[in-house]
Scaffold this motif. Structure first.
Motif, PDB file in Angstrom:
ATOM      1  N   ASP A  69     -29.934  90.851  85.074  1.00  0.00           N
ATOM      2  CA  ASP A  69     -30.879  91.247  84.028  1.00  0.00           C
ATOM      3  C   ASP A  69     -31.842  90.108  83.715  1.00  0.00           C
ATOM      4  O   ASP A  69     -33.028  90.339  83.454  1.00  0.00           O
ATOM      5  CB  ASP A  69     -30.108  91.659  82.774  1.00  0.00           C
ATOM      6  CG  ASP A  69     -30.973  92.444  81.795  1.00  0.00           C
ATOM      7  OD1 ASP A  69     -31.714  93.344  82.254  1.00  0.00           O
ATOM      8  OD2 ASP A  69     -30.930  92.149  80.589  1.00  0.00           O
ATOM      9  N   GLU A  70     -31.340  88.879  83.764  1.00  0.00           N
ATOM     10  CA  GLU A  70     -32.219  87.718  83.584  1.00  0.00           C
ATOM     11  C   GLU A  70     -33.212  87.619  84.737  1.00  0.00           C
ATOM     12  O   GLU A  70     -34.394  87.322  84.534  1.00  0.00           O
ATOM     13  CB  GLU A  70     -31.379  86.443  83.496  1.00  0.00           C
ATOM     14  CG  GLU A  70     -32.210  85.179  83.327  1.00  0.00           C
ATOM     15  CD  GLU A  70     -31.360  83.921  83.327  1.00  0.00           C
ATOM     16  OE1 GLU A  70     -31.937  82.820  83.482  1.00  0.00           O
ATOM     17  OE2 GLU A  70     -30.118  84.035  83.192  1.00  0.00           O
ATOM     18  N   THR A 123     -25.402  90.333  83.696  1.00  0.00           N
ATOM     19  CA  THR A 123     -26.277  89.548  82.816  1.00  0.00           C
ATOM     20  C   THR A 123     -27.216  88.661  83.629  1.00  0.00           C
ATOM     21  O   THR A 123     -28.384  88.470  83.258  1.00  0.00           O
ATOM     22  CB  THR A 123     -25.439  88.687  81.856  1.00  0.00           C
ATOM     23  OG1 THR A 123     -24.616  87.788  82.614  1.00  0.00           O
ATOM     24  CG2 THR A 123     -24.545  89.568  80.993  1.00  0.00           C
ATOM     25  N   GLN A 124     -26.720  88.121  84.745  1.00  0.00           N
ATOM     26  CA  GLN A 124     -27.573  87.286  85.596  1.00  0.00           C
ATOM     27  C   GLN A 124     -28.687  88.112  86.232  1.00  0.00           C
ATOM     28  O   GLN A 124     -29.844  87.678  86.297  1.00  0.00           O
ATOM     29  CB  GLN A 124     -26.722  86.608  86.674  1.00  0.00           C
ATOM     30  CG  GLN A 124     -25.741  85.582  86.123  1.00  0.00           C
ATOM     31  CD  GLN A 124     -24.798  85.054  87.191  1.00  0.00           C
ATOM     32  OE1 GLN A 124     -24.483  85.750  88.158  1.00  0.00           O
ATOM     33  NE2 GLN A 124     -24.339  83.819  87.017  1.00  0.00           N
ATOM     34  N   ALA A 153     -37.645  87.707  85.196  1.00  0.00           N
ATOM     35  CA  ALA A 153     -38.296  86.496  85.698  1.00  0.00           C
ATOM     36  C   ALA A 153     -39.600  86.830  86.408  1.00  0.00           C
ATOM     37  O   ALA A 153     -39.741  87.882  87.032  1.00  0.00           O
ATOM     38  CB  ALA A 153     -37.355  85.755  86.642  1.00  0.00           C
ATOM     39  N   TYR A 185     -33.333  82.269  90.785  1.00  0.00           N
ATOM     40  CA  TYR A 185     -34.614  82.813  91.233  1.00  0.00           C
ATOM     41  C   TYR A 185     -34.819  82.629  92.735  1.00  0.00           C
ATOM     42  O   TYR A 185     -35.819  83.101  93.280  1.00  0.00           O
ATOM     43  CB  TYR A 185     -35.753  82.146  90.455  1.00  0.00           C
ATOM     44  CG  TYR A 185     -35.508  82.119  88.962  1.00  0.00           C
ATOM     45  CD1 TYR A 185     -35.148  83.281  88.281  1.00  0.00           C
ATOM     46  CD2 TYR A 185     -35.597  80.934  88.238  1.00  0.00           C
ATOM     47  CE1 TYR A 185     -34.892  83.265  86.922  1.00  0.00           C
ATOM     48  CE2 TYR A 185     -35.346  80.911  86.870  1.00  0.00           C
ATOM     49  CZ  TYR A 185     -34.986  82.075  86.221  1.00  0.00           C
ATOM     50  OH  TYR A 185     -34.725  82.065  84.871  1.00  0.00           O
TER      51      TYR A 185
END
Length: 497
Positions: free
Chosen positions: A184-185, A181-182, A189, A162
């Motif tokens: 998309d996370e 995938t990171q 957030a 973040y």
């Protein structure tokens, strides 16, 4: 001679000793001064000591010699902060606690030796936002593939994901899958810091992975600059992909269907810089194309080997300052002019490749009111004739009179022509250059000055035959630039094809 003492060996020895002691004393005083500086001041000095003098010098520094000395470096620093931490205990403490020195990290050709140094780097960065660069080699080894995945996990561990502020990566298929995938996370957030992303995928990828990464990037609300490149990928920008509405800078280096771009650009109201590579593909939608107005766009770069009529017919750019278009055909040229007239913009830079464009059409462009604010004009692919040179001459030779009100391109300072054909006349060629390089005559009363124009600063012209007259005039401009005050930046280059 009376009053003049002849130095002896003993006197010289004493003199040298005094000089040496004085120098050591001075050095000691300077060292003492440094030691008395507060930690905050030393921290600022360290930041300036490692900062690059200019960002454009960064890429050449990334060579094998530097990477052998230190496996992890900084995009913003000339070297790592680690050497400063090895001077003394106090300096090490200051460097380790100056987290801003560690916010930028660059890793080239990842291997196992990067892991420990990266862990230390991230520890010292603490809660700083991170500028990340990972550059995989084109000839990947198993170690590099495995290490890259470990590094990505390390960089995203905990809350570090973040704190990503900028991301510049050149990755293979496996690493790109993990990154998707990171991202998309990160998209989901609540706290996001990622502002810029430059993604370069080195290998063909699965369409689902491309979809995930593209949607994630465009769904990150903090992201305002996106560059996307996928070498060898069979997956282009499909109709399901949309452009993020928050984007201000967008550069896509893989083919995009023209109709898809038009439909999605209408939502990008904040775009300032746009680079697109159009393909001849069409999306499955048969709906009527909307009209698009991007009020803030000032730079547009369009590359395509296919017709661009629809794009120029449906788009308007009122703030456009710079336009670069590759492969404008005779058929498309009127639509580009229509777009400029419709936009009512003050175009300052125009760079274009015109395959098989007639000289008459080019002259119409030079005379077009939409181009009269140009400061830079670079044209390639069209044969420049005497008629074109005449239109570029100030004032135009076809107006004859020096006090004529008909003038073209009064603000032109930079000129590039790559196809001055064999039929051009040296006299007309040199007359055009002379009318642009030298100060223009000013006629009329105060407040009614005619023929006022800018003077050429640079001109690069490619000719079929470079005559002796051209060579002599090139030397004349060079000599004047070296002797005349205010002419230091003047450059004339005449090169033979």
């Amino acid at each position: 001679m009376p009053g003049l003492a002849v130095p002896t060996v003993s006197n010289l020895s004493t003199l040298f000793k005094s000089v040496r002691l004085g120098a050591l004393n001075l050095l000691g005083q300077k060292k003492d001064i440094i030691n008395r500086l507060p930690d905050e001041t030393l921290s600022e000095i360290f930041l300036h000591a490692t900062a690059l003098l200019a960002t454009e010098t960064f890429p050449p520094l990334l060579d094998d010699e530097i990477m052998c000395k230190t496996p992890v470096i900084s995009q913003n620093n000339q070297s790592t902060p680690f050497p400063l931490s090895q001077v003394c205990r106090r300096w090490r403490a200051i460097v380790q606690h100056t987290s801003s020195m560690w916010r930028s990290i660059a890793i080239l050709h990842p291997n196992k030796r990067h892991l420990y140094r990266t862990k230390l780097w991230l520890t010292y960065a603490r809660n700083q936002e991170l500028d990340i660069m990972i550059d995989q080699s084109s000839d990947l080894s198993e170690e590099e593939i495995e290490t890259t995945s470990e590094l990505l996990k390390l960089l995203a561990h905990g809350k570090r994901l973040y704190r990503w502020s900028s991301l510049d990566v050149q990755l293979c298929r496996e690493a790109a899958y993990l990154l998707s995938t990171q991202l998309d996370e990160l998209r989901l957030a609540k706290s996001q810091a990622l502002c810029t992303a430059n993604i370069w995928i080195l290998e063909p990828m699965d369409e689902n992975v491309v979809d995930t990464m593209w949607k994630a990037l465009n769904g990150i609300t903090s992201l305002y600059e996106l560059q996307w490149r996928a070498d060898g990928s069979r997956v282009g920008i499909t109709p399901s992909h949309t452009f993020g509405r928050q984007l201000q800078f967008l550069k896509i280096s893989i083919p995009v269907p023209v109709d898809h771009a038009i439909r999605n650009l209408r939502y990008c109201s904040d775009l300032k810089v746009l680079t697109l590579h159009f393909s001849g593909l069409a999306s499955s939608s048969s709906s009527i194309l909307p009209f698009v107005e991007l009020k803030h766009l000032d730079t547009l770069v369009v590359r395509s080997t296919d017709p661009l009529v629809d794009f120029f017919l449906h788009c308007t750019f009122p703030s456009l300052k710079s336009l670069e278009v590759d492969q404008i055909t005779e058929t498309e040229a009127p639509y580009v002019l229509q777009m400029l007239r419709r936009s009512r913009c003050e175009l300052q830079v125009f760079v274009a490749r015109f395959p098989r464009l007639s000289s008459d059409t080019l002259i119409d462009w030079i005379k077009s009111p939409s181009l009269q604010s140009l400061e830079t004009l670079c044209l390639a692919g069209v044969d420049v004739t005497d008629e074109v040179l005449t239109a570029l001459t100030w004032p135009p030779s076809d107006t004859c009179a020096m006090d004529s009100s008909i003038t073209y391109l009064p603000k032109l300072e930079h000129l590039g022509l790559t196809h001055c054909g064999p039929s051009i006349t040296s006299d007309i060629f040199i007359r055009m250059l002379g009318s642009r390089f030298w100060p223009a005559p000013q006629r009329g009363t105060v407040g009614h000055i005619k023929n006022v124009r800018a003077e050429l600063i640079t001109a690069i012209l490619t000719v079929s035959v470079k005559t002796s007259q051209m060579e002599q005039y090139e030397r004349t401009i060079k000599d004047c630039a070296s002797r005349t005050e205010g002419w230091g930046e003047r450059r004339l280059t005449i090169q033979e094809a």
